[in-house]
Design a protein around this motif. Structure first.
Motif, PDB file in Angstrom:
ATOM      1  N   PRO A   1     -69.497  21.221  11.192  1.00  9.64           N
ATOM      2  CA  PRO A   1     -68.733  20.033  11.560  1.00  9.64           C
ATOM      3  C   PRO A   1     -67.242  20.374  11.623  1.00  9.64           C
ATOM      4  O   PRO A   1     -66.736  21.145  10.814  1.00  9.64           O
ATOM      5  CB  PRO A   1     -69.016  19.050  10.428  1.00  9.64           C
ATOM      6  N   VAL A   2     -66.541  19.785  12.597  1.00  7.27           N
ATOM      7  CA  VAL A   2     -65.133  20.091  12.808  1.00  7.27           C
ATOM      8  C   VAL A   2     -64.320  18.802  12.816  1.00  7.27           C
ATOM      9  O   VAL A   2     -64.645  17.872  13.556  1.00  7.27           O
ATOM     10  CB  VAL A   2     -64.914  20.833  14.150  1.00  7.27           C
ATOM     11  N   ILE A   3     -63.281  18.762  11.988  1.00  5.68           N
ATOM     12  CA  ILE A   3     -62.329  17.658  12.016  1.00  5.68           C
ATOM     13  C   ILE A   3     -61.140  18.154  12.826  1.00  5.68           C
ATOM     14  O   ILE A   3     -60.539  19.180  12.505  1.00  5.68           O
ATOM     15  CB  ILE A   3     -61.885  17.255  10.601  1.00  5.68           C
ATOM     16  N   VAL A   4     -60.807  17.437  13.901  1.00  2.00           N
ATOM     17  CA  VAL A   4     -59.752  17.859  14.814  1.00  2.00           C
ATOM     18  C   VAL A   4     -58.640  16.821  14.802  1.00  2.00           C
ATOM     19  O   VAL A   4     -58.857  15.658  15.134  1.00  2.00           O
ATOM     20  CB  VAL A   4     -60.299  18.043  16.246  1.00  2.00           C
ATOM     21  N   ASN A   5     -57.437  17.259  14.428  1.00  2.00           N
ATOM     22  CA  ASN A   5     -56.253  16.410  14.407  1.00  2.00           C
ATOM     23  C   ASN A   5     -55.422  16.748  15.640  1.00  2.00           C
ATOM     24  O   ASN A   5     -54.777  17.793  15.695  1.00  2.00           O
ATOM     25  CB  ASN A   5     -55.451  16.649  13.132  1.00  2.00           C
TER      26      ASN A   5
ATOM     27  N   VAL B   1     -76.212  16.615  11.183  1.00  5.48           N
ATOM     28  CA  VAL B   1     -75.312  16.048  10.178  1.00  5.48           C
ATOM     29  C   VAL B   1     -75.268  14.537  10.367  1.00  5.48           C
ATOM     30  O   VAL B   1     -74.887  14.043  11.426  1.00  5.48           O
ATOM     31  CB  VAL B   1     -73.893  16.642  10.296  1.00  5.48           C
ATOM     32  N   ALA B   2     -75.655  13.815   9.348  1.00  5.54           N
ATOM     33  CA  ALA B   2     -75.634  12.353   9.411  1.00  5.54           C
ATOM     34  C   ALA B   2     -74.263  11.849   8.984  1.00  5.54           C
ATOM     35  O   ALA B   2     -73.750  12.222   7.931  1.00  5.54           O
ATOM     36  CB  ALA B   2     -76.700  11.776   8.498  1.00  5.54           C
ATOM     37  N   VAL B   3     -73.662  11.020   9.835  1.00  6.23           N
ATOM     38  CA  VAL B   3     -72.361  10.419   9.537  1.00  6.23           C
ATOM     39  C   VAL B   3     -72.557   8.917   9.529  1.00  6.23           C
ATOM     40  O   VAL B   3     -72.982   8.342  10.524  1.00  6.23           O
ATOM     41  CB  VAL B   3     -71.305  10.816  10.596  1.00  6.23           C
TER      42      VAL B   3
ATOM     43  N   ARG C   1     -78.747  27.106  10.170  1.00  9.98           N
ATOM     44  CA  ARG C   1     -79.888  26.200  10.269  1.00  9.98           C
ATOM     45  C   ARG C   1     -79.463  24.841   9.742  1.00  9.98           C
ATOM     46  O   ARG C   1     -78.472  24.717   9.049  1.00  9.98           O
ATOM     47  CB  ARG C   1     -81.052  26.737   9.460  1.00  9.98           C
ATOM     48  N   SER C   2     -80.263  23.845  10.027  1.00 15.57           N
ATOM     49  CA  SER C   2     -79.880  22.482   9.660  1.00 15.57           C
ATOM     50  C   SER C   2     -79.707  22.292   8.158  1.00 15.57           C
ATOM     51  O   SER C   2     -78.887  21.503   7.730  1.00 15.57           O
ATOM     52  CB  SER C   2     -80.894  21.482  10.203  1.00 15.57           C
ATOM     53  N   GLY C   3     -80.433  22.995   7.331  1.00 16.16           N
ATOM     54  CA  GLY C   3     -80.347  22.809   5.892  1.00 16.16           C
ATOM     55  C   GLY C   3     -79.269  23.641   5.227  1.00 16.16           C
ATOM     56  O   GLY C   3     -79.133  23.621   4.021  1.00 16.16           O
ATOM     57  N   GLU C   4     -78.479  24.398   6.003  1.00 14.29           N
ATOM     58  CA  GLU C   4     -77.523  25.325   5.433  1.00 14.29           C
ATOM     59  C   GLU C   4     -76.073  24.853   5.491  1.00 14.29           C
ATOM     60  O   GLU C   4     -75.181  25.651   5.290  1.00 14.29           O
ATOM     61  CB  GLU C   4     -77.613  26.670   6.153  1.00 14.29           C
ATOM     62  N   MET C   5     -75.788  23.618   5.776  1.00 14.52           N
ATOM     63  CA  MET C   5     -74.413  23.180   5.907  1.00 14.52           C
ATOM     64  C   MET C   5     -73.678  23.295   4.582  1.00 14.52           C
ATOM     65  O   MET C   5     -74.082  22.724   3.590  1.00 14.52           O
ATOM     66  CB  MET C   5     -74.321  21.746   6.394  1.00 14.52           C
ATOM     67  N   SER C   6     -72.605  24.071   4.585  1.00 15.03           N
ATOM     68  CA  SER C   6     -71.860  24.254   3.349  1.00 15.03           C
ATOM     69  C   SER C   6     -70.364  24.146   3.555  1.00 15.03           C
ATOM     70  O   SER C   6     -69.608  24.378   2.625  1.00 15.03           O
ATOM     71  CB  SER C   6     -72.205  25.619   2.738  1.00 15.03           C
ATOM     72  N   GLU C   7     -69.927  23.825   4.764  1.00 14.08           N
ATOM     73  CA  GLU C   7     -68.497  23.736   5.004  1.00 14.08           C
ATOM     74  C   GLU C   7     -68.194  22.777   6.151  1.00 14.08           C
ATOM     75  O   GLU C   7     -69.054  22.469   6.955  1.00 14.08           O
ATOM     76  CB  GLU C   7     -67.918  25.108   5.313  1.00 14.08           C
ATOM     77  N   ILE C   8     -66.952  22.337   6.178  1.00 17.36           N
ATOM     78  CA  ILE C   8     -66.427  21.538   7.279  1.00 17.36           C
ATOM     79  C   ILE C   8     -65.114  22.187   7.687  1.00 17.36           C
ATOM     80  O   ILE C   8     -64.259  22.459   6.846  1.00 17.36           O
ATOM     81  CB  ILE C   8     -66.188  20.068   6.866  1.00 17.36           C
ATOM     82  N   MET C   9     -64.955  22.450   8.961  1.00 20.36           N
ATOM     83  CA  MET C   9     -63.749  23.085   9.476  1.00 20.36           C
ATOM     84  C   MET C   9     -62.729  22.008   9.836  1.00 20.36           C
ATOM     85  O   MET C   9     -63.080  20.990  10.433  1.00 20.36           O
ATOM     86  CB  MET C   9     -64.094  23.908  10.722  1.00 20.36           C
TER      87      MET C   9
END
Length: 131
Positions: free
Chosen positions: A68-72, A114-116, A38-46
């Motif tokens: 959220p995913v950071i892709v290199n 997720v606000a960036v 859910r929107s309030g449960e963000m606890s990690e970034i891949m």
């Protein structure tokens, strides 16, 4: 609890037989797939460093779960990198997320909740640069 069962049975929601706790829990189907957050449960970034376009499945799986995913894409060949970028743009549009360029070869793909904040270019400008 007996009165509650009687009331539920009267309205057609329960049965007149008592249900044992171990029976009720054993009948529950167990889901093996992770549930979307859910929107309030963000606890990690891949963070992913794909080597080829075949690794796009990992990007999509995490993004679909609202992670959220950071892709290199630095280690990818030029054609695969362009293909991956097109794929991420499709994910962003299809699941209504955001795609930000962090460096020339690193991108942040984030769900809509997720606000960036970015002081430089707006998302529309970045999307045009990527094409």
């Amino acid at each position: 609890m007996g009165a509650m069962n009687s009331i539920l049975t009267f309205f057609g929601f329960g049965s007149s037989e008592a249900v044992k706790p171990e029976t009720a829990s054993s009948n529950k189907p167990k889901s093996m797939a992770p549930r979307p957050r859910r929107s309030g449960e963000m606890s990690e970034i891949m963070t992913l460093d794909p080597q080829s376009y075949a690794d796009a499945k990992e990007v999509a799986a995490s993004f679909r779960m609202n992670i959220p995913v950071i892709v290199n894409i630095a280690a990818m060949s030029e054609p695969d990198a362009k293909r991956m970028l097109d794929f991420m743009i499709g994910l962003k549009e299809g699941l209504e997320g955001h795609l930000r360029r962090v460096t020339p070869k690193v991108y942040l793909l984030s769900p809509s909740h997720v606000a960036v904040t970015d002081n430089e270019a707006s998302e529309a400008d970045v999307s045009q640069e990527m094409l």
